[in-house]
Design an enzyme around this catalytic site. Sequence first.
Site, PDB file in Angstrom:
ATOM      1  N   GLU A   1       0.854  -1.182   0.000  1.00 32.27           N
ATOM      2  CA  GLU A   1       0.000   0.000   0.000  1.00 32.27           C
ATOM      3  C   GLU A   1       0.893   1.236   0.000  1.00 32.27           C
ATOM      4  OE1 GLU A   1      -3.511  -0.186   2.765  1.00 32.27           O
ATOM      5  OE2 GLU A   1      -2.416  -1.929   3.494  1.00 32.27           O
TER       6      GLU A   1
ATOM      7  N   ARG B   1       5.049 -13.293   9.745  1.00 27.65           N
ATOM      8  CA  ARG B   1       5.632 -11.989   9.499  1.00 27.65           C
ATOM      9  C   ARG B   1       6.919 -11.846  10.318  1.00 27.65           C
ATOM     10  NH1 ARG B   1       1.795  -7.415  11.782  1.00 27.65           N
ATOM     11  NH2 ARG B   1       3.649  -6.181  11.279  1.00 27.65           N
TER      12      ARG B   1
ATOM     13  N   LYS C   1       3.108   0.476  10.242  1.00 33.03           N
ATOM     14  CA  LYS C   1       3.198   1.730   9.498  1.00 33.03           C
ATOM     15  C   LYS C   1       2.548   2.872  10.271  1.00 33.03           C
ATOM     16  CE  LYS C   1       3.425   0.442   4.603  1.00 33.03           C
ATOM     17  NZ  LYS C   1       2.686   0.500   3.337  1.00 33.03           N
TER      18      LYS C   1
END
Length: 558
Positions: free
Chosen positions: A35, A262, A272
């Site tokens: 993104e 992850r 983020k």
Amino acid sequence: MSETENKPVDFIRNIINEDLASGKHAGVVTRFPPEPNGYLHIGHAKSLCLNFGISEEYEGAVCNLRFDDTNPEKEDVEYIDAIKADVSWLGFSWNGEPRYASDYFEALYAYAVELVKMGKAYVDSLSAEEIREHRGTLTEAGKNSPYRDRSVEENLALLEGMKRGDYEEGTHILRAKIDMASPNMNMRDPAIYRIRKAEHHRTGEAWCIYPMYDFTHCLSDAMEGITHSLCTLEFADHRPLYDWVLETLKTPCHPQQIEFSRLNLSYTVLSKRKLLQLVDQGHVSGWDDPRMPTISGIRRRGYTPEALRNFCRRIGISKKESRIDYTILEDCVREDLNEKAPRVMGVLAPLKVTVTNYPEELVEEMDAMNHPQKPEMGTRKVPFCRELYIEQSDFMEEPPKKFFRLGPGREVRLRSAYYLTCTDVVKNEAGEVVELLCTYDPESKGGSTPDGRKVKGTIHWVSARHAVNAEVRVYDRLFKVENPEKEGDSFLDNLNPESLTVLTDCKVEPGVVKNDNGAFFQFERTGYFNLDPVDSTPEKPVFNRTATLRDAWAKMNK
């Protein structure tokens, strides 16, 4: 990757091998779909190395770079440019031109209309709070919206009105009609389109409704012919929705979603939203602050792409969540820089030395090796004169027994120069040592003497007459605890107030600052440093400490 290198082995590559062997796929197509709402961080590097790494390992395989730009309020071209730069810096090439979810807006809307016509989607007019109340809990089934049974014609008309901009944000959303009693919360009539009256960085004001991630992602994968859609474990509960959309719409391509753990790295945050908070609140100087776990930050700090790729190989791919110790990353950086970083001399806390028996006007050029284990890296000339600088820590007025550096009456070896003996100490009014008076042995040039005597201590130095003044930024971990996000704490409460120390009176060899910004070095006996690619100039060189030496780091933790 050459055939002589050890190829990674993990459960994802085993699945790919089986698919190719069975003929399920003729080739492999992966994608990296960030993104554009922030800079990439080291957690993204793991996904980058997996998706692009696979495209390098299998003949004919490719990896698409696709920007998931479906939230215009948070996206920025700055982030897109930074992401492309990060991928290239890591040494990867994407397939063709970068792709964007916005490339597929028309097709995605057509798919949404198709779902409505099939009776598999409806426009809901509940408020966001009412939708949450109807959704239920993990132990209680949700309730159907009173708008769930609108006719196909009414839904199509409302959806078209949403697209034209007839309604305000929050008045309507388009939801998939699945099962409000599903044990999987993601299957309880999830939203697939919402109204957002915001200008998009690529489509401008052409759209005022935007598709949700779960609807966009699977269809984008299908339209691009992705064979293996690799994502992190938090998307495992979303896989049934991924498959439902593709199966319901009967898309000709149905990629396989596979989840892996992850990256959780100690002493960092990899959200983020939290990284943006650090930037916006001024806790760091920007996304590329060398203390940040962003790829641009660690690049500015002096980490190399080879070190980062080796780190990702070392931690491997699995389904088990774990927290990786930051020292593993630092070890990869040291291993790489130890091989390629030229050695130079820099003094961070200078103490003046006057060599009283050295001719006042004489200047010699000493031959110094650029790498003690790599003679092919050659040598350099280092100026030597009567006045020098050494590290303050290399002198003690009353040295203990195992201190092998300089002290009154003690002799040491100056790296690549002469033997030096301290004869006197000069102090200021406060009793602080400000200068050492020393003598040198003219017959010890190069580190040996005719009488064969040995000294145990070797120290680094720079010529006071030729040294360049430099700023050195010494970085420590941004957070003072291993898990800054542990329950009950605000991650900001765990910021390390000593994560940055700026030294403004450092002295370095004159030849060092002639290198391009970003160039890295080992300051002998001190650590690995690079010329800051943003702030450093020939007139005012600025060095970032990339990593300590192994022994120095061990001492810091005692």
